[in-house]
Design an enzyme around this catalytic site. Structure first.
Site, PDB file in Angstrom:
ATOM      1  CD  GLU A   1      -1.310  -2.384   1.984  1.00  0.00           C
ATOM      2  OE1 GLU A   1      -2.097  -3.263   2.346  1.00  0.00           O
ATOM      3  OE2 GLU A   1      -0.064  -2.470   2.144  1.00  0.00           O
TER       4      GLU A   1
ATOM      5  CD  GLU B   1      11.709  -5.325  -8.813  1.00  0.00           C
ATOM      6  OE1 GLU B   1      12.525  -4.577  -8.250  1.00  0.00           O
ATOM      7  OE2 GLU B   1      11.082  -5.027  -9.838  1.00  0.00           O
ATOM      8  CE1 TYR B   2      15.994  -4.487  -4.023  1.00  0.00           C
ATOM      9  CE2 TYR B   2      13.713  -3.923  -4.526  1.00  0.00           C
ATOM     10  CZ  TYR B   2      15.066  -3.672  -4.633  1.00  0.00           C
ATOM     11  OH  TYR B   2      15.489  -2.573  -5.352  1.00  0.00           O
TER      12      TYR B   2
ATOM     13  CB  THR C   1      18.741  -4.595 -19.482  1.00  0.00           C
ATOM     14  OG1 THR C   1      17.589  -4.618 -20.352  1.00  0.00           O
ATOM     15  CG2 THR C   1      19.289  -5.991 -19.361  1.00  0.00           C
TER      16      THR C   1
ATOM     17  CD  GLU D   1      16.396   2.878 -12.099  1.00  0.00           C
ATOM     18  OE1 GLU D   1      16.209   3.111 -10.889  1.00  0.00           O
ATOM     19  OE2 GLU D   1      16.526   3.781 -12.957  1.00  0.00           O
TER      20      GLU D   1
END
Length: 428
Positions: A172, A215-216, A279, A281
């Site tokens: 959120e 991600e992560y 690909t 950042e």
């Protein structure tokens, strides 16, 4: 397609005359501002029409497309100024085909937030095989966070672009959550419930595939993540719907770091129908000034990826933005501002900065001094850098390009794409 680099003293008039094309077309292809101001080092895409049509009273865009045996989407791509809308006026000139119209086709996917303007979205959708509204996140109970995607889906249907549902671990508060990823990957009941919600949204809203972006994720969950993707594919494949998974830009299998460890290229490449290589950042908000997607770095990721994943499963990530840094860079303090490629050129024009081109990174940059005396350095994308990255799709034999994202206007980028590849159609 030719790419002209503006030299000191040149004007739109002199450049148009040199190449034998009209100024209105030169402006449309490149999104040049109304006053025609140019920056030294700025790129201009040059395309020459092979066939054009002057609209007669009573004619419609659909009728003109039929007359020449082209599709409406092709007409929109060859005439960016139409903005993806069929309204035309007598006396208006339409490009039916360019001399450099490509034979090769590629698939394209673009990401957009629900707050994108309808006008910007409509102008870009004809260049997209797929549109992916961003994003259905995951709430604290493991269910889907809602997404106001109605306008995006309506425009995608109108313009013949296939929509893909996007699933992520965004919360959120718009942050990727490792905890919610682990919750889903380690709790079979929560996973079952989430999959049923995904199926229901796809059925209700007419999505034509699923794009997953966790991600992560802790490295211990790499096998569980691949198993989750396999489960999704097993449910969606009988419906004829593909599953795409986003991958961090790795250069070797055991690359350390929370962003990379659970993104096992071999396992996820086998589990999904397609993958998106993120690909971009390398240059980012909290990092030092540099190109967002330096070509050697992109190649390193591709060189590794094709050893683990079939080439025709791979979307190459393409950045549609740049950054403006206030040097000197201080780790943990300096923050770059994300800007559009057009805004970057406008800054160069405003401050009379000369745009440079880094041959190794294959990316443009410039520096300027703001009115308050503060120095700035800008890295962005132009026709040269876009052409270099898009060329990798054909060179490596990839499935297509994934644009992050469609939120910033960049007509020149679409001119480059249309000159290099025909946009393949998505799902019927």
């Amino acid at each position: 397609m030719e790419i002209h680099v503006v030299q000191a003293g040149e004007t739109l008039y002199s450049i148009a005359g040199r190449y034998g094309i009209g100024i209105p077309l030169l402006e449309e292809l490149n999104g040049v501002s109304g006053d025609g101001a140019l920056a030294v080092g700025q790129t201009l895409v040059i395309r020459r029409p092979a066939t054009f049509h002057i609209v007669q009273p009573g004619q419609t865009l659909t009728g003109i497309a039929g007359q020449y045996g082209v599709t409406l989407r092709q007409l929109y791509r060859r005439n960016f100024g139409l903005g993806g809308n069929p309204a035309i006026q007598p006396g208006q000139t339409l490009v039916i085909a360019y001399q450099d119209q490509p034979a090769a086709a590629t698939h394209t996917n673009g990401y957009a937030y629900p707050f994108i303007s309808r006008e910007l979205l409509s102008a870009q959708l004809p260049y997209m095989s797929f549109l992916t509204p961003f994003t259905y996140g995951i709430d604290a109970s493991g269910g889907l966070l809602p997404l106001a995607d109605e306008m995006l889906l309506s425009e995608a249907r109108r313009l013949g672009t296939s929509p893909l549902m996007h699933l992520s671990t965004l919360t959120e508060t718009d942050n990727f959550s490792s905890e919610r990823a682990v919750q889903i990957l380690t709790d079979p009941a929560a996973q079952d419930a989430l999959i049923e919600q995904i199926i229901a949204v796809i059925a209700a809203k007419g999505y034509q595939g699923l794009d997953v972006d966790f991600e992560y994720i802790p490295g211990a969950q790499r096998e569980a993540y691949a198993a989750f993707i396999r489960r999704l594919r097993a449910r969606l494949s009988p419906m004829g719907l593909p599953v795409i998974v986003a991958l961090a830009p790795k250069t070797y299998a055991e690359q350390p770091g929370l962003l990379y460890e659970a993104h096992d290229y071999a396992l996820l490449g086998a589990a999904a129908d397609f993958v998106l290589l993120m690909t971009y950042e390398w240059g980012y908000t909290a990092g030092p000034p540099m190109a967002v997607a330096p070509l050697p770095n992109v190649r390193q990721v591709l060189d590794y990826a094709v050893t683990e994943i079939p080439r025709k499963k791979i979307y190459l990530g393409i950045p549609n933005y740049g950054y403006d840094w206030p040097p000197p860079f201080v780790p943990g303090q300096t923050r770059a501002r994300s800007i559009s490629n057009q805004e970057a050129v406008a800054l160069a024009v405003r401050y009379r900065a000369e745009i440079q081109f880094d041959q190794q990174a294959q990316a443009p940059w410039f520096d300027y001094t703001a009115p308050d005396g503060a120095p700035h350095v800008v890295w962005f994308e132009d026709a040269r850098s876009m052409s270099a990255k898009l060329g990798l799709i054909g060179e490596y034999g990839l499935y297509g390009a994934g644009y992050w994202n469609l939120m910033r206007p960049y007509p020149q980028g679409w001119a480059v794409l249309d000159a290099l590849y025909e946009t393949a159609e998505g799902r019927p």
